[in-house]
Design an enzyme around this catalytic site. Sequence first.
Site, PDB file in Angstrom:
ATOM      1  CE1 TYR A 109       6.396   2.902  -4.735  1.00 31.52           C
ATOM      2  CE2 TYR A 109       4.166   3.464  -5.393  1.00 31.52           C
ATOM      3  CZ  TYR A 109       5.071   3.076  -4.419  1.00 31.52           C
ATOM      4  OH  TYR A 109       4.649   2.875  -3.127  1.00 31.52           O
ATOM      5  NE  ARG A 162      -0.633  -3.023   2.345  1.00 32.69           N
ATOM      6  CZ  ARG A 162      -1.104  -1.925   1.759  1.00 32.69           C
ATOM      7  NH1 ARG A 162      -2.319  -1.550   1.947  1.00 32.69           N
ATOM      8  NH2 ARG A 162      -0.345  -1.170   0.987  1.00 32.69           N
ATOM      9  CE  LYS A 180       4.111   6.653  -1.757  1.00 39.47           C
ATOM     10  NZ  LYS A 180       2.930   5.867  -1.561  1.00 39.47           N
ATOM     11  CD  GLU A 251       3.939   3.881   0.936  1.00 40.32           C
ATOM     12  OE1 GLU A 251       3.714   5.055   1.303  1.00 40.32           O
ATOM     13  OE2 GLU A 251       3.269   3.312   0.060  1.00 40.32           O
ATOM     14  CG  ASP A 252       3.059  -0.557   1.170  1.00 42.41           C
ATOM     15  OD1 ASP A 252       2.000   0.102   1.156  1.00 42.41           O
ATOM     16  OD2 ASP A 252       3.585  -0.996   0.144  1.00 42.41           O
ATOM     17  CG  ASP A 274       0.897   8.078   0.117  1.00 45.55           C
ATOM     18  OD1 ASP A 274       0.355   9.188  -0.009  1.00 45.55           O
ATOM     19  OD2 ASP A 274       0.984   7.258  -0.814  1.00 45.55           O
ATOM     20  CG  ASP A 275      -0.109   2.717   2.584  1.00 48.61           C
ATOM     21  OD1 ASP A 275       0.132   2.684   1.371  1.00 48.61           O
ATOM     22  OD2 ASP A 275       0.716   2.383   3.454  1.00 48.61           O
ATOM     23  CG  ASN A 424      -2.885  -0.012  -7.201  1.00 50.09           C
ATOM     24  OD1 ASN A 424      -3.151   0.062  -8.369  1.00 50.09           O
ATOM     25  ND2 ASN A 424      -2.672   1.043  -6.419  1.00 50.09           N
TER      26      ASN A 424
HETATM   27  P1  NAD Z   1      -6.806  -3.862   3.519  1.00 46.98           P
HETATM   28  O1  NAD Z   1      -6.315  -5.260   3.505  1.00 46.98           O
HETATM   29  O2  NAD Z   1      -6.590  -3.024   4.711  1.00 46.98           O
HETATM   30  O3  NAD Z   1      -8.410  -3.897   3.255  1.00 46.98           O
HETATM   31  C1  NAD Z   1      -9.066  -4.749   2.327  1.00 46.98           C
HETATM   32  C2  NAD Z   1     -10.555  -4.802   2.706  1.00 46.98           C
HETATM   33  O4  NAD Z   1     -11.285  -5.449   1.646  1.00 46.98           O
HETATM   34  C3  NAD Z   1     -10.865  -5.573   3.966  1.00 46.98           C
HETATM   35  O5  NAD Z   1     -11.786  -4.840   4.732  1.00 46.98           O
HETATM   36  C4  NAD Z   1     -11.558  -6.856   3.469  1.00 46.98           C
HETATM   37  O6  NAD Z   1     -12.517  -7.383   4.370  1.00 46.98           O
HETATM   38  C5  NAD Z   1     -12.253  -6.326   2.241  1.00 46.98           C
HETATM   39  N1  NAD Z   1     -12.653  -7.341   1.264  1.00 46.98           N
HETATM   40  C6  NAD Z   1     -12.015  -8.479   0.904  1.00 46.98           C
HETATM   41  N2  NAD Z   1     -12.741  -9.138  -0.021  1.00 46.98           N
HETATM   42  C7  NAD Z   1     -13.839  -8.403  -0.265  1.00 46.98           C
HETATM   43  C8  NAD Z   1     -14.964  -8.546  -1.121  1.00 46.98           C
HETATM   44  N3  NAD Z   1     -15.085  -9.600  -1.910  1.00 46.98           N
HETATM   45  N4  NAD Z   1     -15.920  -7.582  -1.106  1.00 46.98           N
HETATM   46  C9  NAD Z   1     -15.808  -6.512  -0.322  1.00 46.98           C
HETATM   47  N5  NAD Z   1     -14.764  -6.326   0.518  1.00 46.98           N
HETATM   48  C10 NAD Z   1     -13.806  -7.259   0.544  1.00 46.98           C
HETATM   49  O7  NAD Z   1      -6.196  -3.158   2.245  1.00 46.98           O
HETATM   50  P2  NAD Z   1      -6.063  -1.567   1.977  1.00 46.98           P
HETATM   51  O8  NAD Z   1      -4.780  -1.046   2.469  1.00 46.98           O
HETATM   52  O9  NAD Z   1      -7.314  -0.896   2.421  1.00 46.98           O
HETATM   53  O10 NAD Z   1      -5.975  -1.566   0.377  1.00 46.98           O
HETATM   54  C11 NAD Z   1      -7.063  -2.066  -0.394  1.00 46.98           C
HETATM   55  C12 NAD Z   1      -6.728  -1.909  -1.860  1.00 46.98           C
HETATM   56  O11 NAD Z   1      -6.719  -0.525  -2.180  1.00 46.98           O
HETATM   57  C13 NAD Z   1      -5.348  -2.455  -2.248  1.00 46.98           C
HETATM   58  O12 NAD Z   1      -5.456  -3.181  -3.451  1.00 46.98           O
HETATM   59  C14 NAD Z   1      -4.536  -1.242  -2.474  1.00 46.98           C
HETATM   60  O13 NAD Z   1      -3.553  -1.454  -3.472  1.00 46.98           O
HETATM   61  C15 NAD Z   1      -5.584  -0.266  -2.964  1.00 46.98           C
HETATM   62  N6  NAD Z   1      -5.160   1.121  -2.794  1.00 46.98           N
HETATM   63  C16 NAD Z   1      -5.282   1.958  -3.868  1.00 46.98           C
HETATM   64  C17 NAD Z   1      -4.858   3.254  -3.777  1.00 46.98           C
HETATM   65  C18 NAD Z   1      -5.024   4.172  -4.949  1.00 46.98           C
HETATM   66  O14 NAD Z   1      -5.559   3.787  -5.937  1.00 46.98           O
HETATM   67  N7  NAD Z   1      -4.582   5.403  -4.889  1.00 46.98           N
HETATM   68  C19 NAD Z   1      -4.284   3.706  -2.596  1.00 46.98           C
HETATM   69  C20 NAD Z   1      -4.184   2.836  -1.496  1.00 46.98           C
HETATM   70  C21 NAD Z   1      -4.635   1.542  -1.612  1.00 46.98           C
END
Ligand code: NAD
Length: 572
Positions: A109, A162, A180, A251-252, A274-275, A424
């Site tokens: 993964y 995504r 997954k 997912e995604d 899950d996201d 991530n």
């Molecule tokens: P998304 O694209 O929906 O949201 C990203 C957000 O970040 C947007 O609101 C954007 O405006 C904001 N952003 C961009 N640049 C920024 C900055 N400089 N300062 C502050 N905010 C800023 O993405 P998502 O689905 O919400 O995922 C976000 C991240 O979280 C991804 O990298 C994903 O891999 C990670 N994630 C981690 C886990 C985990 O650790 N378990 C789970 C899910 C997602």
Amino acid sequence: MIFTIKQEPATAHRYLAAHVKGAELLMNPSTNKGTAFTNAERDELDLHGLIPPAISTLEQQLQRVYDAFQAKAGNLEKHIYLSSLQDRNETLFFRLLSEHIEEMMPIVYTPTVGEVCQRFSHIYRRARGLYVSYDQRHHLERILKDFPNPHPAVIVVTDGQRILGLGDQGAGGMGIPIGKLCLYTLCGGVAPYGALPIMLDVGTDNEERLADPLYLGLRQKRVPGHAYQKFVDDFVAAVMKVFPGVLLQWEDFYKGNAIKQLARFRDRLCTFNDDIQGTAGVVVAGIFAGLRISGQRLRDQRVLFAGAGAAAHGIADLIVSALQEDGLGLAEARQRIWTVDSQGLVTRDRHELEDFKATYARDPGELLSYTCANRSHVTLAETILNARPTILLGTSATPGTFTEEVVRAMAAVNQRPMIFPLSNPTSCCECRAEDAIRWSDGRAIVATGSPFAPVVFNGHTFRIGQGNNAYIFPGIGLGATAGGLRRISDGMFLAGAKALAAKVTEADLAASAVYPEVRRIRECSLAVACAAIRQGVAEGLAEVSILENLEARVQEAMWVPEYLPMRYEPAD
Ligand code: NAD
């Protein structure tokens, strides 16, 4: 299905009843034992001659495949090797994974799966799961019936728009449901033959993929608007008809679409995203465990998000539910959340705020009492000094968002700040674990989204807990299948988060880790599954009778990677 799992009536020992003989058994990863078939099985199943005469133990096979795995150069090659092993012998594959779980989870993964999705059309080897493409939209039920198991337990579906932080990967997104579902089996004991990955192929807007002569998906732009929604609606209707009772995990999908589809279907079938929800469960679990280190109560926390997308949406809503459980009213709980996105602090006077951002947008009147360089763009560091959050969560997918100034600001307003750079893959992380620890003089309670090696600071070794969704979603899947859950509720994720936090030991906390060690993940999934089922019963979403001997029943339902004795029995 060419086999059935049965139990001896007298002893209750399980065995595999093969309904075919010979090469077909070797070609099916669920029935193939390779060189481990016993002589008696070779006699009965017509296997002599098809395999070399020596009989291997599972341990010898493990040695052989681990040596081959280690000989592969680079993570992509290792992934391809493991996939081919999964295609020929899933017992051996999952046993290898469980014996080396920390080494192999990042190969099957994240982070390796990102490259797998990008290179999908070039490394494709063999069919797995179902490709439901838009041009087959009038034959959806027929396509679902092509899956050899008429009763799958869990579907993971993506439309590839995504993929992790890598954007639209079209059909290459299939790597995600496949990976997954490996974790559903590895971590949650969902039987591999009950796992169904699905790629909803509606085209791609990724020009590089469209221009690639080897691209394997529909070579067209994404189907837009109403046509897309009708296709998704028809797909879900077909799933409900062909596989009633299956768990459907999204997912995604692209941010706004992910939220929309979840809201549309969550009350119609057993489904979750899950996201949004799994992420929320695992992060809230980390917060509960972090409070055991800081000695504080949840009701006293203030939470700042850097990033206001799908992940932040799910986490914020679940934190609010948890705060409400701890005695706060809804409005009061929401006031504990601040969100900063790429344009700075989200305030109510912004034009065209999305629903989620509007829910947590702050009153611009607050800014009057703040010291800010520019009132139309209040920075993350300024928000920390003004709002004095106790918890800082990074969901921005933007590397470097947690600067030294930001971390020092958190340390200035808290004795033990929680700082979780969750984005991530590693290249998107808001800061390195080591930076959060060093810049806070070792006071930050840190959890990350990507794996990080332990950090030594001032003579103390910090084990960095990874807020991996794999601590939560396999348990929810196990709970849904073993507990007969009719729907998946947010309450189940909160219950799962508490169960996971309770699995964090004093030794984990002493090492500053807010998640259990990965090698205990099956035990965590069992706890999450039982908590979800209990919550399901409390909400009227599962039968009360399931509570009798619950742990034992759920444990019994967990698939274990071991060879069952095999006999020939023609299908009934
Ligand atoms: P998304 O694209 O929906 O949201 C990203 C957000 O970040 C947007 O609101 C954007 O405006 C904001 N952003 C961009 N640049 C920024 C900055 N400089 N300062 C502050 N905010 C800023 O993405 P998502 O689905 O919400 O995922 C976000 C991240 O979280 C991804 O990298 C994903 O891999 C990670 N994630 C981690 C886990 C985990 O650790 N378990 C789970 C899910 C997602």
